[in-house]
Scaffold this motif. Sequence first.
Motif, mmCIF file in Angstrom:
data_model
loop_
_atom_site.group_PDB
_atom_site.id
_atom_site.type_symbol
_atom_site.label_atom_id
_atom_site.label_comp_id
_atom_site.label_asym_id
_atom_site.label_seq_id
_atom_site.Cartn_x
_atom_site.Cartn_y
_atom_site.Cartn_z
ATOM 1 N N GLU A 33 -4.420 4.666 -10.187
ATOM 2 C CA GLU A 33 -4.417 5.687 -11.227
ATOM 3 C C GLU A 33 -4.720 5.036 -12.570
ATOM 4 O O GLU A 33 -4.112 4.041 -12.940
ATOM 5 C CB GLU A 33 -3.057 6.382 -11.283
ATOM 6 C CG GLU A 33 -3.058 7.576 -12.218
ATOM 7 C CD GLU A 33 -1.752 8.351 -12.158
ATOM 8 O OE1 GLU A 33 -0.913 8.140 -13.059
ATOM 9 O OE2 GLU A 33 -1.597 9.147 -11.219
ATOM 10 N N VAL A 34 -5.692 5.611 -13.262
ATOM 11 C CA VAL A 34 -6.087 5.111 -14.575
ATOM 12 C C VAL A 34 -5.906 6.242 -15.572
ATOM 13 O O VAL A 34 -6.349 7.368 -15.330
ATOM 14 C CB VAL A 34 -7.565 4.632 -14.575
ATOM 15 C CG1 VAL A 34 -7.983 4.172 -15.955
ATOM 16 C CG2 VAL A 34 -7.779 3.549 -13.534
ATOM 17 N N LYS A 35 -5.247 5.946 -16.684
ATOM 18 C CA LYS A 35 -4.998 6.960 -17.709
ATOM 19 C C LYS A 35 -5.784 6.586 -18.965
ATOM 20 O O LYS A 35 -5.664 5.475 -19.474
ATOM 21 C CB LYS A 35 -3.505 7.038 -18.039
ATOM 22 C CG LYS A 35 -3.166 8.061 -19.101
ATOM 23 C CD LYS A 35 -1.670 8.096 -19.358
ATOM 24 C CE LYS A 35 -1.329 9.072 -20.471
ATOM 25 N NZ LYS A 35 0.120 9.078 -20.756
ATOM 26 N N LEU A 36 -6.578 7.520 -19.436
ATOM 27 C CA LEU A 36 -7.356 7.344 -20.652
ATOM 28 C C LEU A 36 -6.674 8.155 -21.743
ATOM 29 O O LEU A 36 -6.711 9.384 -21.733
ATOM 30 C CB LEU A 36 -8.792 7.831 -20.414
ATOM 31 C CG LEU A 36 -9.825 7.630 -21.499
ATOM 32 C CD1 LEU A 36 -9.997 6.157 -21.822
ATOM 33 C CD2 LEU A 36 -11.145 8.218 -21.059
ATOM 34 N N ASP A 37 -5.997 7.486 -22.650
ATOM 35 C CA ASP A 37 -5.234 8.142 -23.714
ATOM 36 C C ASP A 37 -6.203 8.586 -24.811
ATOM 37 O O ASP A 37 -6.672 7.782 -25.612
ATOM 38 C CB ASP A 37 -4.189 7.180 -24.280
ATOM 39 C CG ASP A 37 -3.271 7.827 -25.297
ATOM 40 O OD1 ASP A 37 -3.707 8.765 -26.000
ATOM 41 O OD2 ASP A 37 -2.118 7.387 -25.388
ATOM 42 N N LEU A 38 -6.509 9.880 -24.839
ATOM 43 C CA LEU A 38 -7.509 10.405 -25.765
ATOM 44 C C LEU A 38 -7.026 10.384 -27.212
ATOM 45 O O LEU A 38 -7.825 10.188 -28.130
ATOM 46 C CB LEU A 38 -7.922 11.815 -25.351
ATOM 47 C CG LEU A 38 -8.577 11.920 -23.971
ATOM 48 C CD1 LEU A 38 -8.954 13.358 -23.668
ATOM 49 C CD2 LEU A 38 -9.778 11.014 -23.857
ATOM 50 N N GLU A 39 -5.742 10.588 -27.425
ATOM 51 C CA GLU A 39 -5.215 10.532 -28.793
ATOM 52 C C GLU A 39 -5.371 9.131 -29.368
ATOM 53 O O GLU A 39 -5.736 8.955 -30.528
ATOM 54 C CB GLU A 39 -3.755 10.976 -28.821
ATOM 55 C CG GLU A 39 -3.585 12.456 -28.538
ATOM 56 C CD GLU A 39 -2.129 12.877 -28.457
ATOM 57 O OE1 GLU A 39 -1.266 12.060 -28.078
ATOM 58 O OE2 GLU A 39 -1.851 14.045 -28.775
ATOM 59 N N GLN A 40 -5.107 8.124 -28.549
ATOM 60 C CA GLN A 40 -5.249 6.740 -28.995
ATOM 61 C C GLN A 40 -6.715 6.419 -29.285
ATOM 62 O O GLN A 40 -7.029 5.773 -30.286
ATOM 63 C CB GLN A 40 -4.696 5.795 -27.932
ATOM 64 C CG GLN A 40 -4.724 4.334 -28.327
ATOM 65 C CD GLN A 40 -4.164 3.433 -27.229
ATOM 66 O OE1 GLN A 40 -3.924 3.879 -26.105
ATOM 67 N NE2 GLN A 40 -3.968 2.184 -27.540
#
Length: 128
Positions: free
Chosen positions: A110-117
């Motif tokens: 699982e890979v999470k792309l933090d859009l806010e960051q």
Amino acid sequence: MTTSEPTGPVFSRGNDRIDRLMADPEIAAEVAEIRKASEEMDRVYAMNLAVVRKAGQLTQVEVAKRLGVNQSVVSRMENNDDMLLSTLVGYLTATGAEGVAIVMTINGREVKLDLEQLRAAAEDRQSV
């Protein structure tokens, strides 16, 4: 002197090629099916953005005010089939969403792309 036939590639107008392909009933049916699926995906996409807004118990007018745009812009955003990630993050944030991210699975991880960051980093680069 003799006249010879051209030996280079033969060009045809793109529309003529499309017309020839679409004359094939199998190809025409496949194209119609793809168009129908695409229209459904567009409808689901628009519905999902509206669902997010409604989950925040907001109207398009209220989201527009938070974004500093007209209500018609929010309507277009909700019905648009293509959007920059920065625009999407702005929309989601205006609806009250927190922790805006894209989560995917790649090779079983699982890979999470933090859009806010990512948006914050882009804004920092622009302010330099």
